[in-house]
Write an enzyme that holds these catalytic residues in place. Structure first.
Site, short mmCIF file in Angstrom:
data_model
loop_
_atom_site.label_atom_id
_atom_site.label_comp_id
_atom_site.label_asym_id
_atom_site.label_seq_id
_atom_site.Cartn_x
_atom_site.Cartn_y
_atom_site.Cartn_z
N SER A 210 0.88 3.57 2.36
CA SER A 210 0.91 4.16 3.70
C SER A 210 2.30 4.61 4.14
O SER A 210 2.42 5.39 5.08
CB SER A 210 0.34 3.18 4.73
OG SER A 210 1.23 2.10 4.94
N SER B 227 -3.03 6.57 5.97
CA SER B 227 -2.42 5.42 6.64
C SER B 227 -3.35 4.89 7.73
O SER B 227 -3.84 5.65 8.57
CB SER B 227 -1.08 5.82 7.27
OG SER B 227 -0.53 4.76 8.02
N SER C 32 0.83 -1.20 0.00
CA SER C 32 0.00 0.00 0.00
C SER C 32 0.87 1.25 0.00
O SER C 32 2.10 1.18 0.05
CB SER C 32 -0.91 0.01 1.24
OG SER C 32 -0.16 0.32 2.40
N LYS D 292 5.13 -0.08 9.49
CA LYS D 292 4.95 1.31 9.88
C LYS D 292 6.25 1.80 10.53
O LYS D 292 7.21 1.05 10.68
CB LYS D 292 3.80 1.48 10.87
CG LYS D 292 2.45 0.93 10.41
CD LYS D 292 1.85 1.69 9.27
CE LYS D 292 0.52 1.06 8.83
NZ LYS D 292 0.01 1.69 7.59
#
Length: 324
Positions: free
Chosen positions: A126, A288, A124, A181
């Site tokens: 994010s 995100s 993705s 992350k």
């Protein structure tokens, strides 16, 4: 692409190849190296298909280790039944031949991927701009301790996440899924992110605009954003700020464990990170799904530290970049 369908297809094709090899092989097999190539591919497809299907029910990283150990188990069973890799006086079953000929290679791959380095593809946007869809990255599996598959508990403590590390972890809401992350909050930290201003323990984190950034996901209109240089201790990296986008959507905040340690509203959130847990945010701050919505990441869910981009078929110029 539905990978489950491909996994089922691999199981089906693998079974066909093994069956055909057993019917068409005229001579008995006495040495593992004489195993028919079609049967060899059949067993490989069966392993890949099994991993794909079982990944629906457990974390794929754990299952990979188990699947890669299958050849070693088959070789062990064959030895207990009196078979050898070479020079058997009775015909060697194909499953035993597969185990003998592949146990070492597959076992080494399984151990390496589980305990040393694991590849992962970024799914993705994010973590833009540092990581983009299509990046294949490497994760140091021992950065935060050598961990036992399935229970994921460290048996050999090595290190702890630092603020600013880009970390892969098991999603607390669905542990069979891996997320990536950036670590923003360590245990005991008070994190505040309001009106797109990040503060840690009362100290505002320096973040300055350095240019524009435009990207398009698979669907929807291109997104125009501003690149921000964020300085978190010794870490220097870029985040994205979409002008006009809200800092937080309160309706998206879930009822996560230790939510009473946080306060959320339209301007953002404040959280005090519990012991042995971490707060993670995506670098693409306005696009995100991260800790502001689903809470904290327990230490037991850490999987490793991302450190290198080794492949991107769409943007070859990204190959070889380190992850800051």
């Amino acid at each position: 692409m539905n990978w489950t369908y491909l996994a089922v297809a691999a199981l089906f094709v693998g079974a066909i190849l093994i069956g055909r090899a057993q019917r068409s092989t005229q001579e008995a097999i006495y040495d593992a190296e004489k195993m028919p190539e079609s049967a060899l591919w059949g067993y490989f497809l069966m392993l890949v298909g099994s991993w794909g299907v079982l990944s629906l029910f457990a974390n794929p990283s754990d299952l990979f280790f188990v699947i890669m150990m299958v050849a070693a188990v088959l070789a062990g069973i064959a030895k207990l039944r009196g078979y050898k890799a070479k020079g058997n006086e009775r015909a060697l079953p194909m499953w035993a031949a597969f185990g003998f000929s592949n146990a070492l290679v597959l076992g080494a791959i399984g151990v390496g991927k589980t305990f040393v380095v694991e590849p992962m593809q970024i799914p993705s946007s994010s973590m833009r701009p540092g990581l983009v869809v299509g990046d294949f990255i490497l994760i140091s599996k021992f950065a935060y301790g050598i961990r036992v598959p399935f229970i994921n508990e460290p048996v050999i403590p090595v290190g702890k996440p630092a603020r600013g590390d880009v970390v892969v972890f098991r999603f607390p809401v669905d542990p069979k899924t891996n997320f990536i992350k950036r670590v923003i909050g360590l245990p005991g930290d008070k994190i505040e992110y309001r009106n797109k201003i990040l503060s840690i323990n009362g100290q505002r984190i320096d973040s300055q605009p350095v240019g524009e950034y435009r990207y398009a996901d698979k669907v929807g209109e291109p997104i125009q954003s501003i690149r921000m240089q964020e300085n978190l201790g010794v870490k220097r990296y870029e985040t994205l700020n979409v002008p006009g986008a809200p800092t937080l959507n309160p309706m998206g905040v879930t009822d996560f464990p230790n939510r009473d340690a946080c306060q959320h509203d339209e301007t953002g959130f404040t959280c005090t990170v519990p012991a042995a847990q971490y707060l993670m945010l995506g670098d693409n701050r306005d696009n995100s799904n991260d800790g502001r919505y689903w809470g904290f990441v327990p230490e037991r869910l850490l999987a490793g530290k991302a450190f290198f981009i080794w492949m991107n078929l769409g943007e070859p110029g990204r190959i070889g970049k380190s992850i800051n």
